[in-house]
Structures are given as structure tokens and as C-alpha cells.
Design a protein around this motif. Structure first.
Motif: not given
Ligand code: DC
Length: 223
Positions: A19, A38, A41-42, A89, A101, A107, A114, A127-130, A182, A185
Motif C-alpha cells: 500500500k 498507519g 497509529y504508529r 517503523r 489500533a 481511533r 485524517q 490504511g485499513r478503514d479508509m 487487525d 477487532r
Molecule cells: O500500515 P501500517 O503497518 O503502518 O499500520 C500500522 C498499524 O496500524 C497496523 O496494525 C494497522 C493499524 N492501522 C489501522 O488500524 N488503521 C489504519 N487506518 C492504519 C493503520
């Protein structure tokens, strides 16, 4: 000025699906800003873990989240004014970030930040939930996938290039563990939006993935 200006493109997918690399390249080619969620969140996970704040809901976390400020500068994340970009990282943050996360209050804290990044120029948000939660109104939603084995191999090569010593088996186990947290949850689990285009990147080079996405983006702009 570009004709792609104003497009809001979401790119979701599991760790190691490519990604960030793909989003960065698209951003350069299209002249649309890139948001790596990410990193947010990091940054918060790094900050809270360093302060020994456990990854669980409760008054301690509430107080921390009420007091902390998270800001984005060009390719840097600031937490309470401190640039934490160089720390986020690391394997140490990899190990704890999924647990933080998964917390609904954390969140919520990052939601407006965001959304505020989507300005007149448009945005490529990774991301994961964009596509499901943060930008459900996006112009184009992409969900990148790849097998766990392929993603572990990519991550292992990246870590070795950085001089980290670990076995491929360890990295595969970590990929499986993070996928589990991920995806399972309760809040904003990793899932493709119903209207997302799913692209399996197994066996494709970064350039091939970028080209396929550019074709999709051009097609979407013309509709
Ligand atoms: O993409 P990444 O590996 O840098 O993401 C780090 C952590 O953050 C991963 O465990 C998932 C979470 N994350 C999330 O829950 N929602 C996001 N929009 C982006 C990342």
C-alpha cells in the motif's frame, strides 16, 4: 495543475500488501497529496507505549488521549510537538501497534485529523478503514491484497536490507498475528468496502500494480 486534482482515492489492505509504496508512487505521478494513516497509529502507539500506558480502554487512556496532540507535517508526525517519525517503523512499535489500533477511543482521536487532510487537491489515503469508515464517500476505493507468504517475504527482505536479523518464519508468524488482530477487532476491522476494487498483487511488481491502478483512476475520472 492536474486534471486529477480533487480526487479522493482510498487504498486499504493488510500489512505488506504494498500500500504505502504504491500510494507514494501514485501521489507523485498524479500530483495528489498522500496520507499514510498507519504512521498516525504508529506515532500514538509509540508515545503511549513509551509512557507505559496499557493498551486498554479506561480512565488512564482517556486522560492521555485528551491531553495529547498529534500533528502532521510534510513527511513527519509530531506528538506533543516531538517529531517521532524516526522511531515509528521499528520492530518494537510493530509488536504493539495493532493492540493500540484496536481501541475505539484511540481511533476516534485520529478520525478528524485524517478527514482534515482531504483538501482541494484531493488525497490518496492509505490504511485499513479508509474506504469503510474514514472516507466512505471516496471517488475510488482500492483494496490491495497478497498472500501471507508473499507479504512476509517482502517484509523479511526489507528488514534484512535495514540490517535487522530475523528468520522468514518469524516474520510470517508476525504477519499472521497482525492480520488476526487487525481483521478481528470490533471497531473498523480490516475489510474491503462493498464498492472497493480488489487487486491481488501476488506475482505483480510494484510497477505493474501502479500501472493497473493508474488505468482504474483514469477510467474513474472519465465516468
Ligand atoms: O500500515 P501500517 O503497518 O503502518 O499500520 C500500522 C498499524 O496500524 C497496523 O496494525 C494497522 C493499524 N492501522 C489501522 O488500524 N488503521 C489504519 N487506518 C492504519 C493503520
Amino acid at each position: 495543475m492536474t486534471s486529477f486534482m480533487g480526487m479522493l482515492i482510498t487504498i486499504d489492505g493488510p500489512a505488506g500488501s504494498g500500500k504505502s509504496t504504491v500510494s507514494r508512487k501514485l501521489s507523485e505521478k498524479l500530483g495528489i497529496p498522500f496520507l499514510d494513516t498507519g504512521a498516525l497509529y504508529r506515532a500514538l502507539a509509540f508515545f503511549l507505549h513509551r509512557k507505559n500506558v496499557p493498551s486498554m480502554e479506561g480512565p488512564v487512556l482517556d486522560a492521555e488521549l485528551a491531553a495529547v496532540t498529534v500533528k502532521l507535517k510534510t513527511s513527519a508526525v509530531l506528538v506533543n510537538g516531538e517529531d517521532v517519525t524516526q522511531f515509528i517503523r521499528s520492530p518494537r512499535v510493530d509488536a504493539v501497534v495493532s493492540a493500540y489500533a484496536a481501541l475505539p477511543s484511540l481511533r476516534r482521536k485520529l478520525l478528524d485529523l485524517q478527514r482534515d487532510q482531504a483538501g482541494e487537491l484531493g488525497l490518496i489515503a492509505d490504511g485499513r478503514d479508509m474506504g469503510t469508515v474514514v472516507f466512505p464517500w471516496a471517488t475510488l476505493k482500492i483494496f490491495l491484497t497478497a498472500s501471507q507468504e508473499e507479504r512476509a517475504l517482502r517484509r523479511w527482505k526489507e528488514l534484512r536490507e535495514r540490517g535487522e536479523s530475523c528468520t522468514l518464519e518469524e516474520v510470517l508468524e508476525e504477519v499472521r498475528r497482525r492480520d488476526r488482530i487487525d481483521s478481528e477487532r470490533e471497531v473498523a476491522p480490516l475489510r474491503a468496502a462493498p464498492d472497493a476494487v480488489i487487486l491481488d498483487t501476488d506475482g505483480l511488481s510494484i510497477e505493474e500494480v501502479v500501472q493497473r491502478l493508474l488505468d482504474m483512476i483514469a477510467a474513474r475520472r472519465n465516468t
